[in-house]
Design a protein around this motif. Structure first.
Motif, PDB file in Angstrom:
ATOM      1  N   GLU A 137       0.510  -1.442  -0.343  1.00 36.28           N
ATOM      2  CA  GLU A 137      -0.295  -0.084  -0.069  1.00 36.28           C
ATOM      3  C   GLU A 137       1.094   1.217  -0.175  1.00 36.28           C
ATOM      4  O   GLU A 137       2.343   1.060   0.694  1.00 36.28           O
ATOM      5  N   ARG A 138       0.117   2.708  -0.532  1.00 37.17           N
ATOM      6  CA  ARG A 138       0.973   3.916  -0.830  1.00 37.17           C
ATOM      7  C   ARG A 138      -0.060   4.520   0.010  1.00 37.17           C
ATOM      8  O   ARG A 138      -0.608   5.237  -0.714  1.00 37.17           O
ATOM      9  N   VAL A 139       0.097   5.431   1.404  1.00 38.40           N
ATOM     10  CA  VAL A 139      -0.938   5.775   2.844  1.00 38.40           C
ATOM     11  C   VAL A 139       0.053   7.001   2.721  1.00 38.40           C
ATOM     12  O   VAL A 139       0.705   7.067   3.085  1.00 38.40           O
ATOM     13  N   ALA A 140      -0.707   7.963   2.219  1.00 42.72           N
ATOM     14  CA  ALA A 140      -0.496   9.548   2.379  1.00 42.72           C
ATOM     15  C   ALA A 140      -0.932   9.836   4.018  1.00 42.72           C
ATOM     16  O   ALA A 140      -2.057   9.427   4.595  1.00 42.72           O
ATOM     17  N   VAL A 141      -0.288  10.685   4.518  1.00 39.90           N
ATOM     18  CA  VAL A 141      -0.682  11.509   5.708  1.00 39.90           C
ATOM     19  C   VAL A 141      -1.062  12.487   6.310  1.00 39.90           C
ATOM     20  O   VAL A 141       0.070  13.384   5.441  1.00 39.90           O
ATOM     21  N   LEU A 142      -1.857  13.347   6.236  1.00 40.38           N
ATOM     22  CA  LEU A 142      -2.238  14.133   5.964  1.00 40.38           C
ATOM     23  C   LEU A 142      -2.760  15.054   7.212  1.00 40.38           C
ATOM     24  O   LEU A 142      -2.909  14.241   8.726  1.00 40.38           O
ATOM     25  N   GLY A 143      -2.598  16.200   7.371  1.00 43.01           N
ATOM     26  CA  GLY A 143      -3.202  16.747   8.627  1.00 43.01           C
ATOM     27  C   GLY A 143      -3.162  18.590   8.491  1.00 43.01           C
ATOM     28  O   GLY A 143      -1.664  18.508   8.013  1.00 43.01           O
ATOM     29  N   PRO A 144      -2.867  19.220   9.023  1.00 43.94           N
ATOM     30  CA  PRO A 144      -2.757  20.351   9.422  1.00 43.94           C
ATOM     31  C   PRO A 144      -1.207  20.619  10.366  1.00 43.94           C
ATOM     32  O   PRO A 144      -0.872  19.462  10.944  1.00 43.94           O
ATOM     33  N   ASN A 145      -0.508  21.605  10.046  1.00 46.11           N
ATOM     34  CA  ASN A 145       0.117  21.853  10.725  1.00 46.11           C
ATOM     35  C   ASN A 145      -0.211  21.545  12.496  1.00 46.11           C
ATOM     36  O   ASN A 145      -0.841  22.016  13.072  1.00 46.11           O
ATOM     37  N   GLY A 146       0.926  21.028  13.588  1.00 49.01           N
ATOM     38  CA  GLY A 146       0.535  20.576  14.958  1.00 49.01           C
ATOM     39  C   GLY A 146      -0.415  19.725  14.680  1.00 49.01           C
ATOM     40  O   GLY A 146      -0.935  18.913  16.028  1.00 49.01           O
ATOM     41  N   ALA A 147      -0.653  18.908  13.611  1.00 47.13           N
ATOM     42  CA  ALA A 147      -1.823  17.516  13.907  1.00 47.13           C
ATOM     43  C   ALA A 147      -1.071  16.527  14.933  1.00 47.13           C
ATOM     44  O   ALA A 147      -2.099  15.759  15.146  1.00 47.13           O
ATOM     45  N   GLY A 148       0.460  16.584  14.907  1.00 46.26           N
ATOM     46  CA  GLY A 148       1.122  15.162  15.229  1.00 46.26           C
ATOM     47  C   GLY A 148       1.327  14.328  14.356  1.00 46.26           C
ATOM     48  O   GLY A 148       2.416  13.203  14.534  1.00 46.26           O
ATOM     49  N   LYS A 149       1.454  14.604  12.929  1.00 50.89           N
ATOM     50  CA  LYS A 149       2.077  13.929  11.789  1.00 50.89           C
ATOM     51  C   LYS A 149       3.341  13.439  12.041  1.00 50.89           C
ATOM     52  O   LYS A 149       4.102  12.101  11.892  1.00 50.89           O
ATOM     53  N   THR A 150       3.899  14.777  12.684  1.00 49.71           N
ATOM     54  CA  THR A 150       5.683  13.877  12.841  1.00 49.71           C
ATOM     55  C   THR A 150       6.044  13.085  13.759  1.00 49.71           C
ATOM     56  O   THR A 150       7.023  12.321  13.395  1.00 49.71           O
ATOM     57  N   THR A 151       5.038  13.798  14.375  1.00 48.78           N
ATOM     58  CA  THR A 151       5.800  13.002  15.683  1.00 48.78           C
ATOM     59  C   THR A 151       5.003  11.450  15.670  1.00 48.78           C
ATOM     60  O   THR A 151       5.735  10.271  16.313  1.00 48.78           O
ATOM     61  N   PHE A 152       4.187  11.301  15.023  1.00 51.67           N
ATOM     62  CA  PHE A 152       3.357   9.756  14.770  1.00 51.67           C
ATOM     63  C   PHE A 152       4.567   8.856  13.937  1.00 51.67           C
ATOM     64  O   PHE A 152       5.369   8.166  14.240  1.00 51.67           O
ATOM     65  N   VAL A 153       5.092   9.573  12.331  1.00 50.12           N
ATOM     66  CA  VAL A 153       5.956   8.142  12.212  1.00 50.12           C
ATOM     67  C   VAL A 153       7.398   8.438  12.397  1.00 50.12           C
ATOM     68  O   VAL A 153       8.021   7.762  12.728  1.00 50.12           O
ATOM     69  N   LEU A 154       7.790   9.655  13.694  1.00 51.87           N
ATOM     70  CA  LEU A 154       8.797   9.497  14.831  1.00 51.87           C
ATOM     71  C   LEU A 154       8.607   8.345  15.852  1.00 51.87           C
ATOM     72  O   LEU A 154       9.509   7.526  15.943  1.00 51.87           O
ATOM     73  N   HIS A 155       7.418   7.906  15.542  1.00 55.26           N
ATOM     74  CA  HIS A 155       7.624   6.392  16.590  1.00 55.26           C
ATOM     75  C   HIS A 155       7.665   5.357  15.814  1.00 55.26           C
ATOM     76  O   HIS A 155       8.133   4.341  16.618  1.00 55.26           O
ATOM     77  N   LEU A 156       7.555   5.238  14.151  1.00 53.22           N
ATOM     78  CA  LEU A 156       7.912   4.001  14.291  1.00 53.22           C
ATOM     79  C   LEU A 156       9.090   3.227  13.764  1.00 53.22           C
ATOM     80  O   LEU A 156       9.147   2.594  13.600  1.00 53.22           O
ATOM     81  N   ASN A 157      10.121   3.956  14.003  1.00 56.76           N
ATOM     82  CA  ASN A 157      11.436   3.601  14.077  1.00 56.76           C
ATOM     83  C   ASN A 157      12.166   3.660  15.479  1.00 56.76           C
ATOM     84  O   ASN A 157      13.360   3.794  15.894  1.00 56.76           O
ATOM     85  N   GLY A 158      11.137   4.099  16.126  1.00 61.60           N
ATOM     86  CA  GLY A 158      11.688   4.514  17.558  1.00 61.60           C
ATOM     87  C   GLY A 158      12.766   4.899  18.231  1.00 61.60           C
ATOM     88  O   GLY A 158      12.863   5.962  19.263  1.00 61.60           O
ATOM     89  N   VAL A 159      12.434   5.952  17.165  1.00 57.35           N
ATOM     90  CA  VAL A 159      13.232   7.549  17.491  1.00 57.35           C
ATOM     91  C   VAL A 159      12.516   8.727  18.783  1.00 57.35           C
ATOM     92  O   VAL A 159      12.828   9.025  19.628  1.00 57.35           O
ATOM     93  N   LEU A 160      11.085   8.254  18.706  1.00 61.51           N
ATOM     94  CA  LEU A 160      10.402   8.994  20.259  1.00 61.51           C
ATOM     95  C   LEU A 160       9.351   7.233  20.786  1.00 61.51           C
ATOM     96  O   LEU A 160       9.283   5.914  19.274  1.00 61.51           O
ATOM     97  N   THR A 161       8.953   7.548  21.733  1.00 68.18           N
ATOM     98  CA  THR A 161       8.750   5.830  22.395  1.00 68.18           C
ATOM     99  C   THR A 161       6.826   6.706  23.714  1.00 68.18           C
ATOM    100  O   THR A 161       7.682   7.248  24.494  1.00 68.18           O
ATOM    101  N   GLY A 162       5.891   6.521  22.738  1.00 67.31           N
ATOM    102  CA  GLY A 162       5.010   6.612  23.089  1.00 67.31           C
ATOM    103  C   GLY A 162       4.377   5.360  24.391  1.00 67.31           C
ATOM    104  O   GLY A 162       5.489   4.154  24.481  1.00 67.31           O
ATOM    105  N   THR A 163       3.082   5.598  24.101  1.00 67.68           N
ATOM    106  CA  THR A 163       2.581   4.241  25.202  1.00 67.68           C
ATOM    107  C   THR A 163       1.738   3.406  23.674  1.00 67.68           C
ATOM    108  O   THR A 163       1.227   4.010  22.960  1.00 67.68           O
ATOM    109  N   GLY A 164       1.197   2.398  23.648  1.00 64.73           N
ATOM    110  CA  GLY A 164       0.595   2.087  22.204  1.00 64.73           C
ATOM    111  C   GLY A 164       1.579   0.435  22.627  1.00 64.73           C
ATOM    112  O   GLY A 164       2.170   0.479  22.570  1.00 64.73           O
TER     113      GLY A 164
END
Length: 245
Positions: A34-61
């Motif tokens: 699949e090719r999926v676009a992640v859209l959203g306004p500034n400050g929506a959490g998009k970059t924060t989200f992708v930085l979790h995908l390889n462990g640069v940031l660590t949240g819960t879930g």
């Protein structure tokens, strides 16, 4: 493995050190290819989200990549499986030559010659930059540097390719050249972008993130045709652009 998603994110939450909620329960499943676009306004959490995908940031879930759960013990392999191409090529290009930059990632993951050289040649060929292998990245155009940055990630053979604003600051020809390269790749792709026409060109599916949650998920054309949805989340199509023929 049959039935295993390329990416499975469930209940991802993250708060900044000051307590601000950045992600408030993200759920996202992406199937292989699949090719999926992640859209959203500034400050929506998009970059924060992708930085979790390889462990640069660590949240819960829970985050799972091709059946492997992200944890401290799997972090190295997850970082090989999730290749992130940042918006600024300077974040990824720092060696004396293009070939050196492309070799850096796979060498760090233990790939040795002769396979290393073949990885470099293959990655540069995939992005149309073979003729520039011995040049300094500093002497390339912005579009060329963006494609070399992509090659540095492809050389590690990731299972999920994550692109952060790939078309930002590119002139029209470079933008088209990069799109041609991305469309030619047989990779599962997650693309964070403010460039809504680019999202439509490259990604059949889109998710819209706002206030740290997924508020819409569906065919990109349908999301972009929903004027009320875009207005509610501070997104706007370029003047004269019509997502439906």
């Amino acid at each position: 493995m049959a039935g295993v998603s390329a990416l499975d994110v469930r209940g991802l939450e993250y708060r900044y050190p000051d307590g601000t909620c950045a992600l408030d329960g993200i759920d996202l499943r992406v199937e292989p290819g699949e090719r999926v676009a992640v859209l959203g306004p500034n400050g929506a959490g998009k970059t924060t989200f992708v930085l979790h995908l390889n462990g640069v940031l660590t949240g819960t879930g829970h985050i799972e990549v091709s059946g492997l759960s992200l944890s401290p013990g799997t972090l190295r392999e997850i970082r090989r499986r999730v290749g992130v191409v940042f918006q600024d090529p300077d974040d990824q290009l720092f060696m004396p030559t293009v070939a050196d930059d492309v070799a850096f990632g796979p060498a760090n993951f233990g790939v040795a010659e002769p396979e290393l050289g073949e990885r470099v040649r293959s990655a540069l060929a995939a992005v149309g930059m073979s003729a520039h292998a011995d040049r300094s990245p500093m002497h390339l155009s912005e579009g060329q540097r963006r494609r070399v940055a992509l090659a540095t990630v492809l050389a590690s053979d990731p299972e999920l390719l994550v692109l952060d604003e790939p078309s930002a600051n590119l002139e029209p020809v470079a933008r088209r050249e990069l799109a041609d390269v991305l469309l030619s790749l047989d990779r599962t792709m997650l693309m964070v972008t403010h460039d809504l026409p680019y999202a439509l060109q490259l990604c059949p599916r889109a998710v819209l993130i706002d206030n740290g949650v997924v508020v819409a998920d569906g065919p990109t054309r349908d999301l972009l045709a929903d004027a009320d949805l875009l207005a509610a989340h501070r997104l706007e199509l370029p003047w004269g652009f019509v997502p439906h023929p």
